[in-house]
Design a protein around this motif. Structure first.
Motif, PDB file in Angstrom:
ATOM      1  N   MET A  73     -19.659   1.879   4.679  1.00 37.76           N
ATOM      2  CA  MET A  73     -18.360   1.375   5.151  1.00 37.76           C
ATOM      3  C   MET A  73     -17.279   2.434   4.982  1.00 37.76           C
ATOM      4  SD  MET A  73     -17.440  -2.541   4.446  1.00 37.76           S
ATOM      5  CE  MET A  73     -18.041  -2.808   2.802  1.00 37.76           C
ATOM      6  N   LEU A 105       1.403  -2.121   9.644  1.00 42.07           N
ATOM      7  CA  LEU A 105       1.497  -3.442  10.261  1.00 42.07           C
ATOM      8  C   LEU A 105       2.953  -3.897  10.346  1.00 42.07           C
ATOM      9  CD1 LEU A 105      -0.229  -6.007  11.113  1.00 42.07           C
ATOM     10  CD2 LEU A 105       0.185  -6.814   8.806  1.00 42.07           C
ATOM     11  N   ILE A 117      -2.352  -0.550  21.717  1.00 38.74           N
ATOM     12  CA  ILE A 117      -3.094  -1.539  20.938  1.00 38.74           C
ATOM     13  C   ILE A 117      -4.418  -0.958  20.467  1.00 38.74           C
ATOM     14  CG2 ILE A 117      -4.430  -3.683  21.115  1.00 38.74           C
ATOM     15  CD1 ILE A 117      -2.261  -4.906  22.644  1.00 38.74           C
ATOM     16  N   ILE A 128      -3.750   1.249  17.540  1.00 38.09           N
ATOM     17  CA  ILE A 128      -3.387   0.473  16.349  1.00 38.09           C
ATOM     18  C   ILE A 128      -4.623  -0.178  15.751  1.00 38.09           C
ATOM     19  CG2 ILE A 128      -2.140  -1.569  15.559  1.00 38.09           C
ATOM     20  CD1 ILE A 128       0.022  -0.826  17.605  1.00 38.09           C
ATOM     21  N   ALA A 129      -5.453  -0.784  16.614  1.00 37.63           N
ATOM     22  CA  ALA A 129      -6.657  -1.439  16.105  1.00 37.63           C
ATOM     23  C   ALA A 129      -7.566  -0.425  15.425  1.00 37.63           C
ATOM     24  CB  ALA A 129      -7.392  -2.127  17.250  1.00 37.63           C
ATOM     25  N   PHE A 174      -6.059   0.314  12.023  1.00 32.79           N
ATOM     26  CA  PHE A 174      -6.197  -0.835  11.119  1.00 32.79           C
ATOM     27  C   PHE A 174      -7.623  -0.973  10.615  1.00 32.79           C
ATOM     28  CE2 PHE A 174      -2.434  -3.250  13.004  1.00 32.79           C
ATOM     29  CZ  PHE A 174      -1.626  -2.780  12.000  1.00 32.79           C
ATOM     30  N   VAL A 175      -8.553  -1.007  11.556  1.00 35.48           N
ATOM     31  CA  VAL A 175      -9.945  -1.238  11.150  1.00 35.48           C
ATOM     32  C   VAL A 175     -10.427  -0.083  10.276  1.00 35.48           C
ATOM     33  CG1 VAL A 175     -12.294  -1.559  11.975  1.00 35.48           C
ATOM     34  CG2 VAL A 175     -10.413  -2.685  13.143  1.00 35.48           C
ATOM     35  N   LEU A 181      -8.997  -0.504   6.863  1.00 36.33           N
ATOM     36  CA  LEU A 181      -9.598  -1.666   6.218  1.00 36.33           C
ATOM     37  C   LEU A 181     -10.989  -1.325   5.691  1.00 36.33           C
ATOM     38  CD1 LEU A 181      -8.277  -4.541   6.159  1.00 36.33           C
ATOM     39  CD2 LEU A 181     -10.234  -5.217   7.524  1.00 36.33           C
ATOM     40  N   LEU A 182     -11.749  -0.608   6.497  1.00 36.98           N
ATOM     41  CA  LEU A 182     -13.089  -0.214   6.063  1.00 36.98           C
ATOM     42  C   LEU A 182     -13.010   0.699   4.847  1.00 36.98           C
ATOM     43  CD1 LEU A 182     -14.881   0.399   9.473  1.00 36.98           C
ATOM     44  CD2 LEU A 182     -15.405  -1.357   7.799  1.00 36.98           C
ATOM     45  N   ALA A 234     -12.178  -1.431   1.877  1.00 37.37           N
ATOM     46  CA  ALA A 234     -13.322  -2.235   1.435  1.00 37.37           C
ATOM     47  C   ALA A 234     -14.356  -1.357   0.750  1.00 37.37           C
ATOM     48  CB  ALA A 234     -13.945  -2.954   2.630  1.00 37.37           C
ATOM     49  N   MET A 288     -13.935  -9.404   9.877  1.00 37.05           N
ATOM     50  CA  MET A 288     -13.016  -8.483   9.244  1.00 37.05           C
ATOM     51  C   MET A 288     -12.206  -7.755  10.307  1.00 37.05           C
ATOM     52  SD  MET A 288     -14.052  -6.019   6.177  1.00 37.05           S
ATOM     53  CE  MET A 288     -14.472  -4.504   6.971  1.00 37.05           C
ATOM     54  N   THR A 289     -12.879  -7.365  11.378  1.00 40.41           N
ATOM     55  CA  THR A 289     -12.180  -6.671  12.453  1.00 40.41           C
ATOM     56  C   THR A 289     -11.091  -7.557  13.041  1.00 40.41           C
ATOM     57  OG1 THR A 289     -14.316  -5.719  12.931  1.00 40.41           O
ATOM     58  CG2 THR A 289     -12.555  -5.294  14.502  1.00 40.41           C
ATOM     59  N   ALA A 301      -8.037  -7.760  11.059  1.00 39.06           N
ATOM     60  CA  ALA A 301      -7.260  -6.531  10.940  1.00 39.06           C
ATOM     61  C   ALA A 301      -6.278  -6.362  12.085  1.00 39.06           C
ATOM     62  CB  ALA A 301      -8.204  -5.336  10.895  1.00 39.06           C
ATOM     63  N   ILE A 302      -6.525  -7.047  13.194  1.00 38.48           N
ATOM     64  CA  ILE A 302      -5.661  -6.853  14.356  1.00 38.48           C
ATOM     65  C   ILE A 302      -4.549  -7.895  14.330  1.00 38.48           C
ATOM     66  CG2 ILE A 302      -5.605  -6.725  16.866  1.00 38.48           C
ATOM     67  CD1 ILE A 302      -8.576  -6.058  16.741  1.00 38.48           C
ATOM     68  N   PRO A 303      -3.306  -7.456  14.399  1.00 36.76           N
ATOM     69  CA  PRO A 303      -2.213  -8.419  14.352  1.00 36.76           C
ATOM     70  C   PRO A 303      -2.300  -9.403  15.518  1.00 36.76           C
ATOM     71  CG  PRO A 303      -1.390  -6.175  14.228  1.00 36.76           C
ATOM     72  CD  PRO A 303      -2.846  -6.078  14.506  1.00 36.76           C
ATOM     73  N   TYR A 331      -0.227 -10.685  17.521  1.00 35.41           N
ATOM     74  CA  TYR A 331       0.493 -10.471  18.786  1.00 35.41           C
ATOM     75  C   TYR A 331      -0.272  -9.506  19.684  1.00 35.41           C
ATOM     76  CZ  TYR A 331       2.358  -6.696  15.835  1.00 35.41           C
ATOM     77  OH  TYR A 331       2.498  -5.652  14.967  1.00 35.41           O
ATOM     78  N   LEU A 332      -1.060  -8.611  19.047  1.00 34.56           N
ATOM     79  CA  LEU A 332      -1.860  -7.712  19.870  1.00 34.56           C
ATOM     80  C   LEU A 332      -3.022  -8.471  20.499  1.00 34.56           C
ATOM     81  CD1 LEU A 332      -1.811  -4.483  17.714  1.00 34.56           C
ATOM     82  CD2 LEU A 332      -0.267  -5.220  19.506  1.00 34.56           C
ATOM     83  N   LEU A 342      -1.645 -10.278  23.429  1.00 29.85           N
ATOM     84  CA  LEU A 342      -1.546  -9.527  24.684  1.00 29.85           C
ATOM     85  C   LEU A 342      -2.887  -9.497  25.400  1.00 29.85           C
ATOM     86  CD1 LEU A 342       0.709  -6.522  23.608  1.00 29.85           C
ATOM     87  CD2 LEU A 342       1.250  -8.260  25.312  1.00 29.85           C
ATOM     88  N   ILE A 343      -3.944  -9.352  24.608  1.00 30.80           N
ATOM     89  CA  ILE A 343      -5.270  -9.250  25.229  1.00 30.80           C
ATOM     90  C   ILE A 343      -5.690 -10.575  25.871  1.00 30.80           C
ATOM     91  CG2 ILE A 343      -7.706  -8.776  24.789  1.00 30.80           C
ATOM     92  CD1 ILE A 343      -6.696  -6.905  22.492  1.00 30.80           C
TER      93      ILE A 343
END
Lengths: 270, 336, 337
Positions: free
Chosen positions: A1, A198, A241, A244-245, A248-249, A252-253, A256, B149-150, B153-155, B157-158, B161-162
């Protein structure tokens, strides 16, 4: 991870670091190119209403957003470490005061407070001020978790041994507690950065961000403001997006993974 | 629950509200004793964000209201009095609309949408998280941890949008924005409620998706710990059904910290999902806040902030009062 | 019923029981070819160092071995021919508590903290009732109060939560639960650890009284030799997952045959048989990399060459006394001491 997370973040960092070599970052400014272009060979990520090339915007914006997160995370974490260690190690009235304050403040919704602060100083917001605004709330959670961790560590045998061996408080904290808590602190730091990103993206999406810097959140704000969605300009909002994702991920990994290092007990579960 | 504890807890709540109100009062006045109302009205007028004819009436109203000629401490006390009677004054941008009225209109929308989505997300997420950590659950359930978990992690509002793009714009299954169809009369009829429901699916979906991930993640950690407890082992040795052990021994205990978090989260939903409302132009408190920010309508911004802080303080307080009912080990009476 | 009473009816017959744990470094045999017969109404004590497989054996009988562990071979047959190791999930569930009950090790934490004691007992009883035969609430409550009376708890305890009970009371509540369906076999895994000495005695007396009333068999696991001496009629000694000696309690204590048992007994303070044994000299056994031949030979003061290569079998050396040691296979008449 941990490895997967680090790879993702590395990818994002490399994108920001190497991007300027291949792409002219001036195209991130308004009116630099033809507006409203779909992704093509010339503009791989398309262009927005104001004629910004979104690839250039991302190359400039991703590091900016990361910078806000890192700055705010560092400031918040430093405060958190200082207060957490003081509170957990000293105990007594100091502990009661710090814990009480944090517990009370934690019940107040962060984003709302940030909105209130940011809207008051809206005109002056730059990337660095943005980081400070976010940092003003980023210290509470670290303080709380570090305190409780220090509290349990304090009772461990090796700390008691160090005391018997005549080490003073500062030595114990630096030589015994700190190294043992390092993976835990690293996980905490990652979480703090994640939270800061965030929050900053959230504030920016409401329009409360640096107006002249194309951070990820501001790009989304412009996309929302100019109804990119309904006009079918999916690249305008989907690309920030995606980044950002990814961030974030990735974070997070990493968190963890570090957590697993810090508590071997959890390893069995995963 | 002891009387003593109740008094202390209510006092803490009042202190939080007082602190929030004071910050709201003093921050705009931190400068050199300027007149925040007139100054901001001036800014607004200059940028054309305000109807000119409203200004004079409004300044007058404020001067009477606040007694701006009076010393600061009198103004402060008046302000506190207004706050505690929930009188939030007039909107700067939409005079003579009152802030309390604007928030009052928006709150049912927000609470309806957020409450339902958070509760659905909580129920689903808790269950999935618990199952993903339960040794005798099917393998595919236990492998859900990573996708969950994924999602978390994504807010939202995002995610919003999707789903908006795919389900709303491309497949045209759901309306793109608003709380109900424009032109429809907001009266209590089955038609109207169905319309509202139809409009709320997408924003709710965005929130639920993220909430499921969030709760599942927390629950998973708690369940890992709980499933190793002695009482789980004994329950199994006593021949209880797997389902009974899972729900009444495992889930029930692992959920306790989750419930505390739910209290906080229910309170935070109003604040936390502001941006989801903005994206869907949902007529809730988030949209009110967003429009106020765009128009630099400080009285509305302050009002919303204050109301949110108050409601969160209130919910947290209620949670503290109800928690002993859920966990018999916690008691607010003094124990010897 | 005394062991020497002649008329010994078998309750549980364990044959060739094997429990393995799969680890990254290979397979560990936690329970290794165990043969053990338990008679109706007897009190049997199972002794061993931690890691000797005694708790694993109990969990295996209830089929509660969790991955990476698994029951690799063997049978455990009850008096009516039921093989515990062959039952399906629902069948074994119905055997638990009704026929084979467990008194837990950590009574401190063995009750659901968010459920009243009475409710937990009633729930457990209901789970074993056939559909449509669930008695009404009042009958259930009467039943619980009756159980409480038998273990020495006041009826009012039914309304309390676990955290409101002392350690001893919690263990009594667990015992009440264990006897609620009149089991034939009670597995007690160190039921008095973490209790103070006075309470320990009371709990053991209660357990003995109930065993008598129910005419149930008790399999007591532990390492407190004093407790074993007072409670058990027969004792089994485990080492490294193997049963190395079984015999009447007097013989085990006064005339131990296996070198390991001898070391165990001699490590107990001499003036009285009391207190826990503190283990014996030598490096502990690694189940992942067990020695060839007899598992005990690297630590055994009496080891002979053959011990390194030949695995000993459990053999009867005296009346009711079984030993697994090559010294006794060589010469049945010479005690190893």
């Amino acid at each position: 991870m941990l490895a997967a997370g680090i790879c993702m973040i590395l990818l994002v960092v490399l994108f920001g670091a190497l991007g300027p070599i291949f792409v002219d970052t001036d195209k991130a400014q308004p009116l630099a190119t033809t507006p409203r272009q779909e992704p093509s060979w010339e503009h791989p990520f398309g262009t927005d209403d104001a004629g910004r090339d979104l690839l250039a915007v991302m190359i400039v914006g991703v590091p900016l957003t990361m910078r806000i997160g890192l700055l705010a995370g560092t400031v918040g974490m430093s405060l958190g470490v200082f207060l957490g260690f003081t509170s957990g190690y000293m105990g007594g009235k100091i502990d009661t005061a710090i814990r009480g304050t944090v517990d009370t403040l934690l019940t107040v919704p962060g984003l709302v407070v940030l909105v209130s602060i940011a809207s008051t100083i809206r005109e002056e917001i730059s990337v660095n001020i943005m980081a400070l605004v976010v940092a003003s709330l980023a210290w509470m959670w670290p303080t709380r978790t570090i305190r409780s961790q220090v509290l349990t560590m304090r009772e461990r045998a090796y700390v008691q041994m160090a005391k018997l061996n005549g080490m003073n408080n500062r030595e114990i904290i630096w030589k015994e507690l700190f190294p043992n808590l390092l993976p835990y602190l690293a996980a905490n730091f990652t979480n703090a950065v994640n939270w800061a990103i965030l929050s900053s993206v959230g504030l920016e999406a409401l329009g409360l961000g640096p107006q002249n810097d194309p951070t990820l959140g501001m790009t989304i704000y412009w996309a929302i403001t100019f109804s990119a969605l309904i006009r079918g300009m999916w690249w305008w909002w989907a690309i920030p997006i995606f980044f950002i994702a990814l961030i974030f991920v990735g974070l997070l990994l990493i968190a963890a993974g570090l957590d697993e290092l810090a508590n071997p007990k959890q390893r069995k579960a995963v | 629950m002891s009387w003593n504890y109740t008094v202390k807890r209510v006092a803490l709540f009042l202190i939080v509200v007082w602190a929030a109100a004071s910050v709201n009062f003093f921050v705009p006045r931190l400068g050199t004793g300027r007149d925040p109302i007139r100054e901001k009205l001036g800014q607004l007028a200059a940028s054309g964000g305000l109807r000119q004819d409203g200004i004079e009436a409004m300044v007058k109203a404020y001067q009477v209201k606040f007694g701006l000629d009076k010393p600061l401490y009198v103004q402060y006390l008046n302000f506190l009095g207004d706050t505690f009677t929930l009188d939030l004054g007039y909107s700067l941008a939409n005079y003579p609309a009152r802030v309390g009225q604007m928030i009052g209109n928006a709150i049912p929308w927000t609470i309806g949408l957020m409450l339902v989505s958070v509760l659905i997300g909580f129920a689903l997420g808790t269950l999935m998280g618990a199952l993903s950590a339960w040794p005798s659950a099917p393998r595919f359930v236990r492998n859900m941890a990573v996708p969950l978990m994924t999602l978390s992690a994504i807010p939202p509002y995002l995610l919003g949008l999707i789903v908006l793009y795919i389900l709303g714009l491309k497949l045209e299954l759901f309306p793109l924005s608003g709380g109900y169809s424009p032109g429809r009369l907001a009266i209590a009829s089955v038609d109207f409620y169905l319309d509202v429901l139809h409009h709320s699916v997408l924003p709710a979906l965005a929130i639920v998706m993220q909430q499921v991930g969030f709760w599942a993640l927390g629950m998973r950690g708690m369940m890992v710990t709980t499933s190793g407890e002695d009482y789980i082992t004994l329950a199994e040795a006593n021949g209880l059904r797997n389902r009974t052990i899972f729900f009444r021994f495992g889930l029930r205990n692992a959920m306790l910290p989750q419930l505390t978090a739910l209290g906080l989260s229910l309170a935070n939903v109003v604040a936390g999902q502001v941006i989801v409302e903005v994206i869907f132009a949902y007529p809730g408190i988030g949209t009110v806040l967003f429009q106020a920010i765009q128009a630099s309508d400080y009285t509305v911004i302050n009002g919303v902030v204050l109301i949110l802080i108050m409601s969160i303080g209130l919910v947290t307080m209620l949670m503290d009062f109800f928690y002993p009912l859920l966990d018999p080990r916690i008691s607010h009476t003094r124990q010897n | 019923m005394s062991v020497n009473g002649g008329n010994k009816e078998t309750l549980l017959d364990i044959r060739g029981m094997e429990v393995h744990f799969e680890t990254r470094r290979g397979i560990a045999r936690a329970v290794n070819e165990v043969d053990l017969t338990l008679y109706k109404g007897e009190r049997f004590g199972l002794v061993g160092e931690s890691g000797s497989g005694k708790t694993t054996l109990i969990l295996a009988l209830l089929r509660m071995i969790k991955t990476p562990g698994f029951i690799a071979a063997g049978s455990a047959t009850l008096d009516d021919g039921t093989d515990l190791l062959k039952l399906n999930r629902e069948e074994i569930r119905r055997v638990r508590l009704k026929r084979v009950a467990m008194v837990p090790q950590g009574a401190m934490n063995s009750l659901n903290p968010v459920m009243r004691i009475g409710d937990q007992l009633m729930l457990t009883i209901r789970e074993h009732a056939e559909d449509g035969e669930i008695p009404d609430k009042h009958t259930q409550l009467k039943q619980v109060e009756e159980l409480f009376y038998r273990v020495g708890l006041k009826p009012a305890v039914a309304r309390l939560y676990p955290h409101e009970l002392s350690g001893g009371m919690k263990q009594r509540a667990c015992i009440a639960q264990a006897i609620s369906l009149n089991p034939q076999l009670i597995l007690a895994d160190e039921p008095t650890s973490a209790l103070d000495v006075v309470v320990q005695r009371q709990i053991m007396q209660t357990l003995r009284k109930l065993q008598n009333e129910l005419d149930a068999t008790v399999l007591l696991v532990g390492h407190d030799m004093g407790l074993m001496a007072q409670f058990a009629e027969r004792v089994g000694i485990m080492y490294g997952g193997k049963l190395v000696e079984v015999g009447p309690v007097e013989d085990i204590f006064h005339n131990p045959q296996h070198p390991y048992t001898q070391l165990l007994i001699s490590s107990i303070p001499n003036f009285e048989i009391k207190g826990e044994f503190r283990g014996i000299p030598g490096v502990g056994l690694s189940l992942l990399d067990p020695p060839t031949g007899c598992l005990f030979h690297p630590r055994c003061p009496k080891a002979i060459d053959r011990c390194k290569s030949v695995e000993p079998q459990l053999k009867e050396v005296a009346a009711d006394q079984l030993v697994s040691c090559l010294l006794h296979e060589e010469d049945q008449h010479a005690p190893a001491s």
